[in-house]
Write a protein that holds these residues in place. Structure first.
Motif, PDB file in Angstrom:
ATOM      1  N   ASN A  32       0.753  -1.399  -0.033  1.00 55.71           N
ATOM      2  CA  ASN A  32       0.103  -0.054  -0.226  1.00 55.71           C
ATOM      3  C   ASN A  32       0.849   1.177   0.065  1.00 55.71           C
ATOM      4  O   ASN A  32       1.804   1.215   1.096  1.00 55.71           O
ATOM      5  N   ARG A  33       0.639   2.016  -1.032  1.00 60.09           N
ATOM      6  CA  ARG A  33       1.628   3.339  -1.172  1.00 60.09           C
ATOM      7  C   ARG A  33       0.824   4.406  -0.487  1.00 60.09           C
ATOM      8  O   ARG A  33      -0.593   4.640  -0.812  1.00 60.09           O
ATOM      9  N   PHE A  34       1.213   5.147   0.344  1.00 57.95           N
ATOM     10  CA  PHE A  34       0.537   6.406   1.243  1.00 57.95           C
ATOM     11  C   PHE A  34       0.597   7.478   0.023  1.00 57.95           C
ATOM     12  O   PHE A  34       1.824   7.981  -0.397  1.00 57.95           O
ATOM     13  N   ASN A  35      -0.396   8.371  -0.104  1.00 59.07           N
ATOM     14  CA  ASN A  35      -0.476   9.590  -1.067  1.00 59.07           C
ATOM     15  C   ASN A  35      -0.797  10.691   0.107  1.00 59.07           C
ATOM     16  O   ASN A  35      -1.599  10.676   0.836  1.00 59.07           O
ATOM     17  N   PRO A  36       0.231  11.424   0.347  1.00 62.59           N
ATOM     18  CA  PRO A  36       0.261  12.447   1.550  1.00 62.59           C
ATOM     19  C   PRO A  36      -0.607  13.676   1.042  1.00 62.59           C
ATOM     20  O   PRO A  36      -1.093  14.375   2.042  1.00 62.59           O
ATOM     21  N   TYR A  37      -1.025  13.999  -0.139  1.00 59.61           N
ATOM     22  CA  TYR A  37      -1.890  14.829  -0.629  1.00 59.61           C
ATOM     23  C   TYR A  37      -3.475  14.503  -0.227  1.00 59.61           C
ATOM     24  O   TYR A  37      -4.161  15.212   0.329  1.00 59.61           O
ATOM     25  N   MET A  38      -3.619  13.178  -0.526  1.00 63.34           N
ATOM     26  CA  MET A  38      -4.910  12.645  -0.154  1.00 63.34           C
ATOM     27  C   MET A  38      -5.318  12.114   1.086  1.00 63.34           C
ATOM     28  O   MET A  38      -6.464  11.910   1.554  1.00 63.34           O
ATOM     29  N   ASN A  39      -4.095  11.785   1.946  1.00 63.71           N
ATOM     30  CA  ASN A  39      -4.248  11.010   3.114  1.00 63.71           C
ATOM     31  C   ASN A  39      -4.866   9.661   2.874  1.00 63.71           C
ATOM     32  O   ASN A  39      -5.633   9.344   3.880  1.00 63.71           O
ATOM     33  N   PHE A  41      -4.070   5.289   1.245  1.00 64.51           N
ATOM     34  CA  PHE A  41      -3.487   4.293   1.085  1.00 64.51           C
ATOM     35  C   PHE A  41      -3.945   3.770  -0.407  1.00 64.51           C
ATOM     36  O   PHE A  41      -5.168   3.716  -0.389  1.00 64.51           O
ATOM     37  N   PHE A  42      -3.093   3.576  -1.527  1.00 68.88           N
ATOM     38  CA  PHE A  42      -3.490   3.145  -2.705  1.00 68.88           C
ATOM     39  C   PHE A  42      -2.767   1.765  -2.884  1.00 68.88           C
ATOM     40  O   PHE A  42      -1.429   1.765  -2.838  1.00 68.88           O
ATOM     41  N   GLU A  44      -0.717  -1.597  -4.545  1.00 70.71           N
ATOM     42  CA  GLU A  44      -0.029  -1.693  -5.618  1.00 70.71           C
ATOM     43  C   GLU A  44       0.364  -3.073  -5.487  1.00 70.71           C
ATOM     44  O   GLU A  44       0.786  -3.659  -4.567  1.00 70.71           O
TER      45      GLU A  44
END
Length: 152
Positions: A32-39, A41-42, A44
Motif C-alpha cells: 500500500n503506497r501512501f498519498n500524502p496529498y489525499m491522506n 493508501f493505494f 500496488e
C-alpha cells in the motif's frame, strides 16, 4: 510501479496465482503506497517468481516469502518459507472441523458429549451477545433517565 520496491523486501506475504513449473510459483504481493496529498493508501501489486522447495503450495494459498541471497535461475528472487493459509481448507471456528458450504466433512468424529458442549457454548455466546448490546448508564454523556429506561 517500481518492481525494485518488491524485490528489495526481505519477507513478504502473498497469494499463489500460478504453478506453471515444478518447484516454482507465481506469487502476487500487494503493498500500500501512501498519498500524502489525499491522506489515503493505494494498493500496488506485483507478481514475483518464487522458489517452492517442497512443491506443496497450490493456487490460492497464502504464503510467506523470504528473499534469497542469490537468485535461482535469475528469475526466482524469493523462496516460499511456509504456507500461512491453505486454499479450500475452511475450518469452522466453533467445532474445529473442516467445512464445505453448509456440511461438515469430518462429521463422524463428533460424539454426543461434543455436540452437547457445542450447544451450551452457542447458547452462552447468544446470551453474552444480548447482554453486551445494551450500553451501561455510565457510558451516556447525559443524565437523562428516560432514554436509559426506553433501551431496557
Amino acid at each position: 510501479m517500481d518492481k525494485s520496491r518488491f524485490l528489495s523486501m526481505s519477507m513478504a506475504l502473498g497469494k499463489v496465482v500460478a504453478k506453471d513449473f515444478t518447484n516454482r510459483a507465481k506469487v502476487v504481493v500487494q503493498l500500500n503506497r501512501f498519498n500524502p496529498y489525499m491522506n489515503l493508501f493505494f494498493p500496488e501489486a506485483e507478481t514475483l517468481e518464487s522458489h517452492d522447495p517442497s512443491d506443496k503450495a497450490k493456487v490460492g494459498d497464502i504464503v510467506l516469502l523470504r528473499k534469497l541471497d542469490k537468485p535461482i535461475r535469475h528469475v526466482e528472487t524469493h523462496k516460499i518459507e511456509s504456507i500461512v493459509y491453505c486454499a479450500g481448507s475452511i475450518v469452522d471456528p466453533l467445532t474445529g472441523l473442516r467445512v464445505e458450504r453448509d456440511k461438515y466433512l469430518d462429521i463422524e468424529t463428533l460424539s454426543e458429549e461434543k455436540i452437547s458442549q457445542l450447544h451450551e457454548d452457542i447458547k452462552e455466546m447468544q446470551v453474552v451477545e444480548k447482554v453486551a448490546h445494551y450500553p451501561r448508564k455510565s457510558e451516556f454523556h447525559w443524565e437523562n433517565k428516560d432514554i436509559y429506561e426506553k433501551r431496557k
